[in-house]
Design a protein around this motif. Sequence first.
Motif, PDB file in Angstrom:
ATOM      1  N   ASN A  92       4.039  -3.075  -7.596  1.00 50.69           N
ATOM      2  CA  ASN A  92       4.183  -3.147  -6.140  1.00 50.69           C
ATOM      3  C   ASN A  92       4.895  -4.417  -5.694  1.00 50.69           C
ATOM      4  OD1 ASN A  92       2.875  -0.711  -5.898  1.00 50.69           O
ATOM      5  ND2 ASN A  92       0.847  -1.614  -5.566  1.00 50.69           N
ATOM      6  N   THR A  98      -3.589   6.379  -4.662  1.00 48.94           N
ATOM      7  CA  THR A  98      -4.732   5.522  -5.002  1.00 48.94           C
ATOM      8  C   THR A  98      -4.468   4.747  -6.291  1.00 48.94           C
ATOM      9  OG1 THR A  98      -6.253   7.067  -3.919  1.00 48.94           O
ATOM     10  CG2 THR A  98      -7.202   5.500  -5.482  1.00 48.94           C
ATOM     11  N   GLU A  99      -3.912   5.435  -7.286  1.00 54.01           N
ATOM     12  CA  GLU A  99      -3.630   4.776  -8.572  1.00 54.01           C
ATOM     13  C   GLU A  99      -2.576   3.685  -8.411  1.00 54.01           C
ATOM     14  OE1 GLU A  99      -1.663   5.897 -12.917  1.00 54.01           O
ATOM     15  OE2 GLU A  99      -2.639   7.478 -11.729  1.00 54.01           O
ATOM     16  N   TRP A 100      -1.501   4.002  -7.672  1.00 55.10           N
ATOM     17  CA  TRP A 100      -0.414   3.030  -7.524  1.00 55.10           C
ATOM     18  C   TRP A 100      -0.792   1.866  -6.604  1.00 55.10           C
ATOM     19  CZ3 TRP A 100       4.869   6.100  -7.267  1.00 55.10           C
ATOM     20  CH2 TRP A 100       5.103   6.660  -8.523  1.00 55.10           C
ATOM     21  N   ASP A 101      -1.787   2.039  -5.759  1.00 54.98           N
ATOM     22  CA  ASP A 101      -2.284   0.897  -4.972  1.00 54.98           C
ATOM     23  C   ASP A 101      -2.775  -0.223  -5.878  1.00 54.98           C
ATOM     24  OD1 ASP A 101      -1.740   1.767  -2.425  1.00 54.98           O
ATOM     25  OD2 ASP A 101      -3.739   2.615  -2.053  1.00 54.98           O
ATOM     26  N   GLY A 102      -3.246   0.153  -7.055  1.00 51.68           N
ATOM     27  CA  GLY A 102      -3.770  -0.836  -7.996  1.00 51.68           C
ATOM     28  C   GLY A 102      -2.734  -1.406  -8.941  1.00 51.68           C
ATOM     29  N   GLU A 103      -1.468  -0.954  -8.842  1.00 51.23           N
ATOM     30  CA  GLU A 103      -0.402  -1.447  -9.724  1.00 51.23           C
ATOM     31  C   GLU A 103       0.190  -2.727  -9.130  1.00 51.23           C
ATOM     32  OE1 GLU A 103       0.474  -0.466 -12.621  1.00 51.23           O
ATOM     33  OE2 GLU A 103      -0.629   1.424 -12.792  1.00 51.23           O
ATOM     34  N   TYR A 104      -0.471  -3.830  -9.359  1.00 48.77           N
ATOM     35  CA  TYR A 104      -0.116  -5.110  -8.732  1.00 48.77           C
ATOM     36  C   TYR A 104       1.329  -5.516  -9.038  1.00 48.77           C
ATOM     37  CZ  TYR A 104      -0.225 -10.139  -7.737  1.00 48.77           C
ATOM     38  OH  TYR A 104       0.055 -11.394  -7.258  1.00 48.77           O
ATOM     39  N   LYS A 110       0.832  -1.197   0.000  1.00 47.32           N
ATOM     40  CA  LYS A 110       0.000   0.000   0.000  1.00 47.32           C
ATOM     41  C   LYS A 110       0.869   1.251   0.000  1.00 47.32           C
ATOM     42  CE  LYS A 110      -4.222  -1.682   0.204  1.00 47.32           C
ATOM     43  NZ  LYS A 110      -5.230  -1.387  -0.850  1.00 47.32           N
TER      44      LYS A 110
END
Length: 431
Positions: free
Chosen positions: A235, A226-232, A213
């Motif tokens: 991350n 928020t956008e980078w939280d979705g970059e599986y 996160k």
Amino acid sequence: MDVDTLEVQYTVHHGPGGKLQFQQTTLFNGHVIFACSSPTLRDQPRQHWVTNAFTQEGLEERHEQCKHQCYEHFASFEKIKQTITVSADVDTLEVQYTVHHGPGGNLQFQQTTLFNGHVIFTCSSPTLRDQPRQHWVTNAFTQEELEERHEQCKYQRHEHFASFEKINQTITVSADILQRCQGCISNSTGKFVFEKWGVNGEDFLTFDPDALKWTAQIDEANPLATEWDGEYHMNHAYKYFGNSLCDKAHILKMKQAGRPSDGAHTGLELHIFGKPIPGGTVSYLQCHVTDYSLSGVSIQLTKDGVPLDHGVHQTGPRPNGDGTVQMRVQVKTTMDNSKTYRCETFNKTVVFDNPSPRQNTVIGTVPPVIVTVTCYMMCLGVMIGCHVLGLHVKEVATVAEGAAVSAAVATVLAALATVLAAVPALIKFPN
């Protein structure tokens, strides 16, 4: 059911040069609202609404509380070190990245790798060659491993240029400088992986590799978090890299422990001098190394562990006249009393701890010797004057080099007349 959470996190760790560092972070409902860290210890608001919600008096009170917490946690840190039975050895491997606009508006990239606060590799535009900065590092890596680091640096340059442009598209002000720090702190009890991003000198984002996160440190970073939280995939790659730093720190420690013996230069001596330039804060910082042999020895001046490698002037090795040789390195730099300046070689370090002119800290002693001089009159005056003043022969070259300084010349010439009358046997002129 509405739940509100207010949390204060404290961190104490060893920074560059082994100095203790402190950080205090205040979170409200998972968002950072205040951050305070060494060396300023100013508890700064990180959200716009927070700035408006506190009076100036209330903010000043928070600064004082942060200073108190720093003192308390440093004391607790030392107490814990004295109490615990497990090894207190801590290893830190950290990679710092910087992107900024250079001459002509071209983007510039720099990557710096630090092991336990000491710079061990640096890579920067335009060459993008990840060069070793410690002697033991050069010997500890194969040529193939070094070439691999060059390629990794090129890849990181590409990735950080893309991130720089992405951030510029997200925030309302122009990003002039992007800074990123990835690292691992480990000891016998566990490890702590961290990642921080900064924009224009301010904290911007942090990444939790365990939770995968992102946390915004200012309001403008919220959309990107928020956008980078979705970059599986991104991350997981960052998590893998952070954990790999812990493994690499262990390998580096083993490589360092297995470096060649330093016994060949056990008599090596280091000196460090500062010579202020009148009218400002700029000084000449000079490092001397002396031994019976300087084969394979090199020295460097550092500022908080970072090499001062711009405008370096090296002289020597030169004979001292007593069987030893001396080598000198000099740089012109703006002195900052909050920083630590060192002269370093592979097995010894000396700290510049006094900004007064020609202050030096010496490891080892240099016995005075009697000098017989064969030279022209000016050189004779300098050499004999140095002997009368009790200077060591190893410092004569330095005084001669600085003979333009009026105070030194006046002292030497004043002593010359007396000495010439008293010790005629020393005077020999060339045929």
